[in-house]
Design a protein around this motif. Structure first.
Motif, PDB file in Angstrom:
ATOM      1  N   GLN A   1      -9.850   8.798  -3.308  1.00  0.00           N
ATOM      2  CA  GLN A   1      -8.532   9.427  -3.187  1.00  0.00           C
ATOM      3  C   GLN A   1      -8.634  10.698  -2.348  1.00  0.00           C
TER       4      GLN A   1
ATOM      5  N   LEU B   1      -8.710   9.879   1.318  1.00  0.00           N
ATOM      6  CA  LEU B   1      -7.368   9.567   1.792  1.00  0.00           C
ATOM      7  C   LEU B   1      -6.578  10.854   2.037  1.00  0.00           C
TER       8      LEU B   1
ATOM      9  N   VAL C   1       0.547   2.959   5.688  1.00  0.00           N
ATOM     10  CA  VAL C   1      -0.486   2.386   4.816  1.00  0.00           C
ATOM     11  C   VAL C   1      -1.547   1.664   5.648  1.00  0.00           C
TER      12      VAL C   1
ATOM     13  N   THR D   1      -5.915   0.432  -0.702  1.00  0.00           N
ATOM     14  CA  THR D   1      -5.283   1.658  -0.204  1.00  0.00           C
ATOM     15  C   THR D   1      -3.986   1.933  -0.960  1.00  0.00           C
ATOM     16  N   THR D   2      -3.202   0.894  -1.188  1.00  0.00           N
ATOM     17  CA  THR D   2      -1.942   1.042  -1.922  1.00  0.00           C
ATOM     18  C   THR D   2      -2.192   1.562  -3.337  1.00  0.00           C
TER      19      THR D   2
ATOM     20  N   ILE E   1      -2.924   5.236  -3.082  1.00  0.00           N
ATOM     21  CA  ILE E   1      -1.681   5.939  -2.764  1.00  0.00           C
ATOM     22  C   ILE E   1      -0.802   6.075  -3.997  1.00  0.00           C
TER      23      ILE E   1
ATOM     24  N   GLU F   1       0.396   9.504  -5.613  1.00  0.00           N
ATOM     25  CA  GLU F   1       1.828   9.811  -5.658  1.00  0.00           C
ATOM     26  C   GLU F   1       2.255  10.170  -7.086  1.00  0.00           C
TER      27      GLU F   1
ATOM     28  N   LYS G   1       5.626   9.197  -0.526  1.00  0.00           N
ATOM     29  CA  LYS G   1       5.920   8.064   0.347  1.00  0.00           C
ATOM     30  C   LYS G   1       7.365   8.185   0.805  1.00  0.00           C
TER      31      LYS G   1
ATOM     32  N   ILE H   1       3.239   7.852   4.637  1.00  0.00           N
ATOM     33  CA  ILE H   1       2.584   8.607   3.570  1.00  0.00           C
ATOM     34  C   ILE H   1       2.311  10.012   4.085  1.00  0.00           C
TER      35      ILE H   1
END
Length: 147
Positions: free
Chosen positions: A37, A40, A52, A66-67, A70, A74, A81, A93
């Motif tokens: 994380q 990212l 994404v 990846t989702t 995210i 979030e 997003k 993102i």
């Protein structure tokens, strides 16, 4: 240059990068995010908002993985997003202030670590100059290989 020296050079560079990374990662142990994380968040911090697909490619992981990263970031308010106004299938993102604060804390820890390291180097200015030169050469070689 002989193969043995090249292998040693690669190992030294890899070890240095790893040790600096570990110093920064000590900060995220106190925060509710994983190293993946964090990676990212770093991409968003340094490269700006991304889709994404772009994040997935930059991280070298699947879009579904990846989702997941995210979504957890979030939920914790480290990023947000946004759906594209023209094409609702496209999601951008973006890092939030809370996410930026995490990155800045890690950078601060790394800088303090490097300050301790450089205080033990005989000529830190010369070392920095040589490292900047090495970085420029690496960028040049990469650019030529991507043609």
């Amino acid at each position: 240059m002989e193969k043995k020296r090249l292998e040693n050079f690669e190992k030294i560079i890899r070890d240095i990068c790893f040790k600096i990374k570990v110093e920064g990662r000590k900060i995220i142990k106190n925060i509710d995010i994983s190293p993946a994380q964090f990676d990212l968040l770093q991409i968003l911090f340094f490269r700006g908002p991304k889709r994404v697909t772009d994040l997935s490619m930059a991280l070298g992981i699947t879009k579904s993985t990846t989702t997941g990263l995210i979504n957890r970031l979030e939920e914790s308010k480290y990023l947000q997003k946004t759906k594209d106004e023209k094409d609702k299938r496209v999601t951008t993102i973006k890092i939030t202030k809370k996410g930026e604060n995490v990155i800045q804390e890690v950078i601060k820890a790394r800088v303090e670590f490097m300050n301790d390291v450089l205080s033990k180097v005989e000529n830190p200015e010369k070392l920095m100059e040589e490292l900047e030169n090495l970085d420029n050469i690496i960028n040049e070689v990469r650019k030529n290989e991507n043609k």
